[in-house]
Design an enzyme around this catalytic site. Structure first.
Site, PDB file in Angstrom:
ATOM      1  N   LYS A 115      39.654  47.333  -1.046  1.00 55.88           N
ATOM      2  CA  LYS A 115      39.986  45.949  -0.667  1.00 55.88           C
ATOM      3  C   LYS A 115      39.921  45.761   0.841  1.00 55.88           C
ATOM      4  O   LYS A 115      39.586  44.671   1.300  1.00 55.88           O
ATOM      5  CB  LYS A 115      41.362  45.549  -1.204  1.00 55.88           C
ATOM      6  CG  LYS A 115      41.334  45.268  -2.694  1.00 55.88           C
ATOM      7  CD  LYS A 115      42.431  44.306  -3.110  1.00 55.88           C
ATOM      8  CE  LYS A 115      42.316  43.982  -4.581  1.00 55.88           C
ATOM      9  NZ  LYS A 115      43.483  43.236  -5.094  1.00 55.88           N
ATOM     10  N   LYS A 197      32.775  48.822 -11.978  1.00 56.98           N
ATOM     11  CA  LYS A 197      33.734  48.178 -12.881  1.00 56.98           C
ATOM     12  C   LYS A 197      33.466  46.668 -12.979  1.00 56.98           C
ATOM     13  O   LYS A 197      33.108  46.051 -11.978  1.00 56.98           O
ATOM     14  CB  LYS A 197      35.125  48.434 -12.288  1.00 56.98           C
ATOM     15  CG  LYS A 197      36.267  47.877 -13.053  1.00 56.98           C
ATOM     16  CD  LYS A 197      37.581  48.087 -12.308  1.00 56.98           C
ATOM     17  CE  LYS A 197      37.891  46.933 -11.387  1.00 56.98           C
ATOM     18  NZ  LYS A 197      39.292  46.807 -10.967  1.00 56.98           N
ATOM     19  N   LYS A 200      36.674  40.471 -11.537  1.00 55.13           N
ATOM     20  CA  LYS A 200      36.617  39.018 -11.390  1.00 55.13           C
ATOM     21  C   LYS A 200      36.139  38.602 -10.005  1.00 55.13           C
ATOM     22  O   LYS A 200      35.718  37.482  -9.797  1.00 55.13           O
ATOM     23  CB  LYS A 200      37.938  38.331 -11.768  1.00 55.13           C
ATOM     24  CG  LYS A 200      39.198  38.914 -11.234  1.00 55.13           C
ATOM     25  CD  LYS A 200      40.413  38.275 -11.936  1.00 55.13           C
ATOM     26  CE  LYS A 200      41.609  39.207 -11.867  1.00 55.13           C
ATOM     27  NZ  LYS A 200      42.735  38.815 -12.674  1.00 55.13           N
TER      28      LYS A 200
END
Ligand code: TYM
Length: 333
Positions: A115, A197, A200
């Site tokens: 992130k 993966k 969203k």
């Protein structure tokens, strides 16, 4: 709370729509858990603040996530389905646990590393201490088991480490939780790049199936899914990651084993297989989407469920928080 049942805790971030990964890796497994466990599920809106949110949209998305939980079959009469930010014990315990967590162990979290790369302009302290808030969520409810997808494995490990560290100093304050991964779908991969993966936040819309995608969109996205160039439907994650991912998804939705799927599609091309996966997923999502639309139209029902369950969550979590405050020596008068 019933005496004999063990406790289960889980939740999802309140950002955007959910993906098929969220559904197969977590939500689908949650629906029946109440038969065996006393269940708590949070809408994790505090965690979502680690990334900048547009307030009006964020509020709407959070209520939508609640409606999706219920539409997927989580009955708010038998499960405690509530909002994290409505229960102040989460933030309070997170602060206390921050003081029992080391910079070194937080720096090793792969989600933090990912992130901080993705949001390089906003590497805030919340992003760094994210796993501590997650530990507080779980430990407040004395959860025995936490059903999640495999991407949360490291966060569960640090939760266990923090609990054990605290218990070693103050006695048995926290239950040390176990992760629970479903048999199928614990890691649903991107349709555009099956080595990544399904997420969203993926910018490629074709990489991700959203739970709110209509039938045609679902089928179209599966038809476009990236696979290899031979034509054999065979489970081999290293050699054939695309087809293996589609087999996992198909198996998870239909309950069929890899062997059954291989024989069902023996001698048929990828076209037939992709269509079958698309149709099976669209069939699975149709009733959920119908319930979701009805629930969205009934705001007062949703808000009433939230209020009642918030109260229960406050009651249960405060018992643990009071105990923790006493143990660490915060003055009570
Ligand atoms: P979140 O919101 O990223 O994801 C919610 C759940 O969906 C699972 N998941 C997947 N499973 C399989 N394949 C995928 N492609 C996939 N993508 C997501 C995740 O593993 C997760 O179970 N930190 C958590 C939220 C959280 C939480 C908690 C969870 C906050 N506090 C306490 C459990 C207990 C998260 O970001 O999940």
């Amino acid at each position: 709370m019933s005496e004999e049942k063990k406790i289960l805790y889980s939740g999802m971030q309140a950002t955007g729509s959910l993906t098929l990964g969220n559904y197969l890796g977590a939500l689908k497994n949650w629906v029946k858990m109440h038969e065996e466990y006393e269940c708590f599920y949070g809408v994790m809106d505090l965690h979502s603040l680690t990334v900048r949110q547009e307030p009006a949209k964020f509020r709407q998305n959070a209520r939508k996530l609640y409606a999706l939980y219920v539409a997927a079959g989580l009955d708010p009469e038998v499960n405690c389905v509530y909002f994290q930010s409505h229960v102040s014990a989460h933030a309070e315990l997170a602060w206390i646990l921050d003081c029992f967590t080391y910079m070194g162990e937080l720096s090793r979290m792969t989600q933090f590393k990912d992130k901080s790369q993705k949001h390089a302009d906003n590497v805030n302290a919340g992003l760094f201490t994210y796993p501590v808030l997650m530990a507080a969520d779980i430990l407040l409810y004395q959860a025995h088991v936490v059903p999640v997808g495999v991407d949360q494995k490291q966060h569960l490990e640090i939760t266990r480490d923090i609990a054990e560290r605290f218990n070693k100093i103050y006695g048995d304050v926290f239950t040390v939780p176990e992760p629970y991964f479903g048999e199928n779908g614990a890691k649903v991969m991107s349709l555009a790049d099956p080595t990544k993966k399904m997420s969203k936040s993926d910018e490629n819309v074709n990489a991700t199936i959203l739970l709110t995608d209509d039938r045609d969109t679902v089928i179209r996205k599966f038809k476009r899914a990236v696979t290899d160039s031979d034509a054999e439907v065979r489970f081999a994650p290293e050699e054939k990651p695309g087809i293996s991912n589609l087999m996992e998804i198909y198996g998870s939705v239909t309950g069929k084993s890899h062997e059954e799927i291989e024989s069902e599609f023996a001698g048929k091309g990828y076209g037939d297989f992709k269509l079958a996966v698309g149709e099976a997923v669209a069939d699975e999502l149709a009733p959920l989407q119908e319930r979701y639309e009805k629930l969205l139209a009934d705001k007062s029902y949703i808000d009433d469920c939230i209020r009642r369950n918030d109260d229960k969550a406050r009651y249960v979590s405060n018992k643990t928080l009071r105990k923790v405050k006493k143990k660490v020596g915060l003055l009570e008068v």
